[in-house]
Each structure stands twice: as structure tokens, then as C-alpha cells.
Scaffold this active site. Structure first.
Site, short mmCIF file in Angstrom:
data_model
loop_
_atom_site.label_atom_id
_atom_site.label_comp_id
_atom_site.label_asym_id
_atom_site.label_seq_id
_atom_site.Cartn_x
_atom_site.Cartn_y
_atom_site.Cartn_z
N ASP A 222 -9.92 -7.61 6.78
CA ASP A 222 -8.97 -6.56 6.38
C ASP A 222 -9.60 -5.68 5.30
OD1 ASP A 222 -6.06 -5.45 6.43
OD2 ASP A 222 -6.54 -5.78 4.32
N LYS B 90 -5.27 1.63 8.02
CA LYS B 90 -6.35 0.88 8.65
C LYS B 90 -5.97 -0.60 8.69
CE LYS B 90 -7.98 -1.58 6.04
NZ LYS B 90 -7.61 -2.63 5.05
N ILE C 76 0.82 -1.22 0.00
CA ILE C 76 0.00 0.00 0.00
C ILE C 76 0.85 1.26 0.00
CG2 ILE C 76 -0.35 0.26 2.52
CD1 ILE C 76 -2.95 0.69 -0.31
N SER D 248 12.10 0.77 6.43
CA SER D 248 11.54 -0.54 6.10
C SER D 248 12.72 -1.50 6.05
CB SER D 248 10.85 -0.46 4.73
OG SER D 248 9.85 -1.42 4.60
N ARG D 249 12.51 -2.72 6.54
CA ARG D 249 13.65 -3.63 6.64
C ARG D 249 14.19 -4.04 5.28
NH1 ARG D 249 10.27 -7.85 9.85
NH2 ARG D 249 9.16 -7.36 7.92
P1 NAP Z 1 2.52 -5.49 3.03
O1 NAP Z 1 2.60 -5.45 1.54
O2 NAP Z 1 2.78 -6.75 3.73
O3 NAP Z 1 3.48 -4.33 3.55
C1 NAP Z 1 3.72 -4.09 4.91
C2 NAP Z 1 5.20 -3.86 5.10
O4 NAP Z 1 5.44 -3.69 6.48
C3 NAP Z 1 6.04 -5.02 4.63
O5 NAP Z 1 6.41 -4.90 3.28
C4 NAP Z 1 7.22 -5.00 5.57
O6 NAP Z 1 8.29 -4.24 4.99
C5 NAP Z 1 6.71 -4.28 6.79
N1 NAP Z 1 6.56 -5.31 7.85
C6 NAP Z 1 5.95 -6.50 7.76
N2 NAP Z 1 6.04 -7.17 8.91
C7 NAP Z 1 6.75 -6.39 9.73
C8 NAP Z 1 7.20 -6.55 11.06
N3 NAP Z 1 6.95 -7.65 11.74
N4 NAP Z 1 7.90 -5.54 11.60
C9 NAP Z 1 8.16 -4.42 10.90
N5 NAP Z 1 7.75 -4.23 9.62
C10 NAP Z 1 7.06 -5.21 9.05
O7 NAP Z 1 1.06 -5.00 3.51
P2 NAP Z 1 0.15 -3.88 2.85
O8 NAP Z 1 -0.81 -4.48 1.89
O9 NAP Z 1 0.98 -2.75 2.38
O10 NAP Z 1 -0.73 -3.49 4.12
C11 NAP Z 1 -0.21 -2.74 5.18
C12 NAP Z 1 -1.38 -2.08 5.86
O11 NAP Z 1 -2.08 -1.27 4.89
C13 NAP Z 1 -2.41 -3.09 6.40
O12 NAP Z 1 -2.92 -2.68 7.62
C14 NAP Z 1 -3.53 -3.06 5.34
O13 NAP Z 1 -4.80 -3.33 5.90
C15 NAP Z 1 -3.45 -1.63 4.86
N6 NAP Z 1 -3.97 -1.48 3.48
C16 NAP Z 1 -3.60 -2.36 2.50
C17 NAP Z 1 -4.20 -2.25 1.24
C18 NAP Z 1 -3.87 -3.19 0.11
O14 NAP Z 1 -4.55 -3.16 -0.92
N7 NAP Z 1 -2.86 -4.03 0.17
C19 NAP Z 1 -5.13 -1.25 0.99
C20 NAP Z 1 -5.41 -0.34 2.00
C21 NAP Z 1 -4.84 -0.47 3.25
P3 NAP Z 1 9.81 -4.64 5.33
O15 NAP Z 1 9.91 -6.16 5.21
O16 NAP Z 1 10.60 -3.93 4.30
O17 NAP Z 1 10.05 -4.18 6.73
#
Ligand code: NAP
Length: 308
Positions: A168, A90, A14, A36-37
Site C-alpha cells: 500500500d 491509489k 486520507i 461515508s457510512r
Molecule cells: P481509511 O482510514 O480506512 O478510510 C477509508 C474509508 O472508506 C473508511 O473510513 C470508511 O468510511 C470507508 N470504507 C471502508 N470500508 C468500506 C466499505 N466496505 N464500503 C464502503 N466504504 C468503506 O483508509 P485511508 O487510509 O483513508 O485509505 C483509503 C485509500 O487512500 C487507500 O487506498 C489508501 O491506499 C489511500 N491512501 C492512504 C494514505 C494514508 O496515509 N492513510 C495515504 C495516501 C493514500 P465509512 O466507515 O464512514 O464508510
């Protein structure tokens, strides 16, 4: 107006898909660093963790937390302790009560805490709210069905405790529902389908009501292939209002009354800049409370294991 210098923490899907462009498009906001890691942006200072960002990074005013909900609380506390305005993706947390000390910290530090609900900024949500104000609502049905493999590829956190599974995206529908209806709703029954190998549901059916007994039903499903649906249908005394495409289009009896391109995340950052100017907070936990109640009240079934 002084620029709000923002760092993104958690550079995943996101952050990449929405936050970077939205910050660039909003006047008064500047993306200053990334923590970000495993990910970074060329030409921007990069840090592996929020602690490194806060200790060694360039001057910033604000942090936008885009990490999964299970890890946000400690990061949020670190940001507020450092006096930074804070925007939460969110859902705002993995539990409800963990938000309480963060709200108190923000108030004490005169920092903004902004718990975002991006779907509320979809262009037809406000027109829908205005249209419904003057009608008698008879029933509401939500159909929020998407293919988890397309929208959340490889995201293991979503299936872990606190990851919410199909809630989610489902919580987005609840954020819109609770914005457009004139009265508060509550959950009266829920059916939750858990894959045998997951700690969060892949599908959920909810029944809700308001104090006057308005029937509201919601179907959330992560197994949808083909056309996706992010629709809310409201039957009223003056016709059927359909809010579709996640809130991008509103129609009454098939006639489109509002439709515009998606600017949800620009709306979020405009609001963040506005809030930060005065240090005010905006934290509405109602959508997360409804999800928590669905988990409390939900009848559970086990379905076939989910393999990404
Ligand atoms: P994502 O692709 O998994 O990205 C989250 C990032 O956070 C990961 O790439 C990781 O980056 C970091 N992370 C993961 N686990 C971690 C940990 N244990 N400690 C520290 N950093 C960590 O997820 P996302 O889809 O972007 O979603 C993130 C949030 O945005 C969620 O709450 C989701 O509900 C919300 N959201 C998502 C969407 C969607 O369409 N995907 C839409 C609206 C809102 P590093 O490995 O580089 O640290």
C-alpha cells in the site's frame, strides 16, 4: 472557469488528512458533499452511500473515491454511469483487469477517469527525473519502511485480500521509480513476508531490472519503528542522487538541489480540474502491474502474527 463541484466518498484518514484542505486550496474545485457510512463534515450535505449521494444529493460534477481498493470498483462504476468525473485514490483498484471496463465507461461518457499517484507530485520528483535524464544510471535502491501502526491505525482492509499490505505504501515508491527512470522496469524476483494471521505481506524485498540489465532493488517494511524511510538512491556516472522523504528532497553527493513543502494533494486536484475541463483521462497502471507481478513471482514466508 466553472467550479468543479466534488463529493468525497469514503471519509477516512486520507480524506481527512489531505483531500479536504487540498480541495479548499485549489481554484476551480469546491467540496460539495460527503458520502461515508460513519463520518461527515459539519455544514456539508452528508449521505451514507454513493447511491444515496447520486440519487438525493446536491448537483455535483465529480467524485473523489477515498474508500479502500476492494470496494472501489462498484462505486466507480456507479459514479461513471451517473456521468461524473472520477478521481481514484491509489492503488486504482484491487485487480488490474477491473479497471478496463471503467476506462471504457469513462471514454464513452466523456468523463475523466483519474487514477492518482500522489507521490509523483512530491516536489523533488520532477527535478530528479530531469537530473537523471542526462546521466548514466548504474543502480537504484529503494528503502520504503514505515510503522504501520502509526500510518494505518486499525485499518483491517489493508491486511485482507486486495489490501496490498506493505505494498500500500510500497506502490508509492514504485510510482516514483517509474516516473524518474528513463526506461521501463520489470520485476525479476520477490520475497514476501506474510504474518500468519494476514492475507497481505508485512514486508517485501523486490529485485527489478530494465531491458539493459540495470540493477534495481527495493525493501518495503511495515515494521519500522523510530526514523521512517521513504528513500530512493540512484548511483550514476556523475554521483549519487538521493530522493528522500517520499520525494520531498533531492540531493546529489549530499548537496541538496531541490526541496519544497509538501503539496502533493494540491497537485492532484489541480490536475483533476485540468483533466475534467476536457473530459480527458489519466490512468497509468504500471505501478499496480509491478505489484501484481511481485505477487505472481514472489517467494512467500510466514512470519509472526500481526496484532494492531
Ligand atoms: P481509511 O482510514 O480506512 O478510510 C477509508 C474509508 O472508506 C473508511 O473510513 C470508511 O468510511 C470507508 N470504507 C471502508 N470500508 C468500506 C466499505 N466496505 N464500503 C464502503 N466504504 C468503506 O483508509 P485511508 O487510509 O483513508 O485509505 C483509503 C485509500 O487512500 C487507500 O487506498 C489508501 O491506499 C489511500 N491512501 C492512504 C494514505 C494514508 O496515509 N492513510 C495515504 C495516501 C493514500 P465509512 O466507515 O464512514 O464508510
Amino acid at each position: 472557469m466553472t467550479e468543479l463541484r466534488i463529493a468525497i466518498v469514503g471519509f477516512g484518514k486520507i480524506a481527512r488528512d489531505q483531500h479536504v484542505d487540498a480541495i479548499a486550496a485549489v481554484s476551480g474545485a469546491t467540496l460539495t458533499a460527503v458520502a461515508s457510512r460513519n463520518a461527515s463534515l459539519p455544514e456539508l450535505p452528508h449521505f451514507a452511500t454513493i447511491e444515496e449521494l447520486l440519487e438525493q444529493g446536491p448537483p455535483i460534477d465529480a467524485i473523489s473515491l477515498c474508500t479502500p481498493p476492494q470496494v472501489r470498483r462498484t462505486q466507480a462504476a456507479a459514479a461513471l454511469a451517473a456521468g461524473k468525473h472520477l478521481m481514484l485514490e491509489k492503488p486504482p483498484g484491487a485487480t488490474l483487469v477491473e479497471l478496463d471496463p471503467l476506462i471504457a465507461m469513462a471514454a464513452e461518457a466523456k468523463c475523466t477517469l483519474f487514477a492518482t499517484w500522489h507521490s509523483r507530485h512530491a516536489p523533488a520528483v520532477e527535478p530528479a527525473r530531469q537530473w537523471l535524464k542526462a546521466r548514466r544510471i548504474k543502480s537504484v535502491h529503494i528503502s520504503w519502511k514505515e510503522d504501520v501502526r502509526v500510518w494505518h491505525p486499525g485499518q483491517r482492509w489493508i491486511w485482507e485480500p486486495g489490501g496490498l499490505g506493505v505494498f500500500d505504501p510500497g506502490i508509492n515508491a514504485l510510482s516514483v521509480l517509474t516516473r524518474i527512470l528513463p526506461k521501463p522496469v520489470f520485476v525479476t524476483a520477490a520475497e514476501l513476508a506474510f504474518p500468519a494471521n494476514c492475507q497481505a505481506p508485512i514486508a517485501a524485498n523486490l529485485t527489478l531490472a530494465d531491458i539493459s540489465g540495470l540493477p534495481v532493488t527495493a525493501e518495503f517494511d511495515f515494521r519500522q519503528t523510530g526514523p521512517q524511510s521513504w528513500d530512493i538512491v540512484v548511483e550514476t556516472d556523475q554521483g549519487r542522487m538521493t530522493l528522500s522523504s517520499g520525494g520531498a528532497r533531492m540531493a546529489v553527493d549530499g548537496e541538496v538541489l531541490a526541496e519544497a513543502p509538501d503539496e502533493e494533494y494540491r497537485g492532484l486536484y489541480r490536475r483533476f480540474v485540468e483533466l475534467a475541463a476536457s473530459g480527458a483521462s489519466d490512468v497509468d497502471l504500471i505501478p499496480l502491474r509491478l505489484v501484481a507481478d511481485a505477487f505472481m513471482l514472489g517467494r512467500r514466508t510466514i512470519v509472526e502474527p500481526f496484532v494492531d
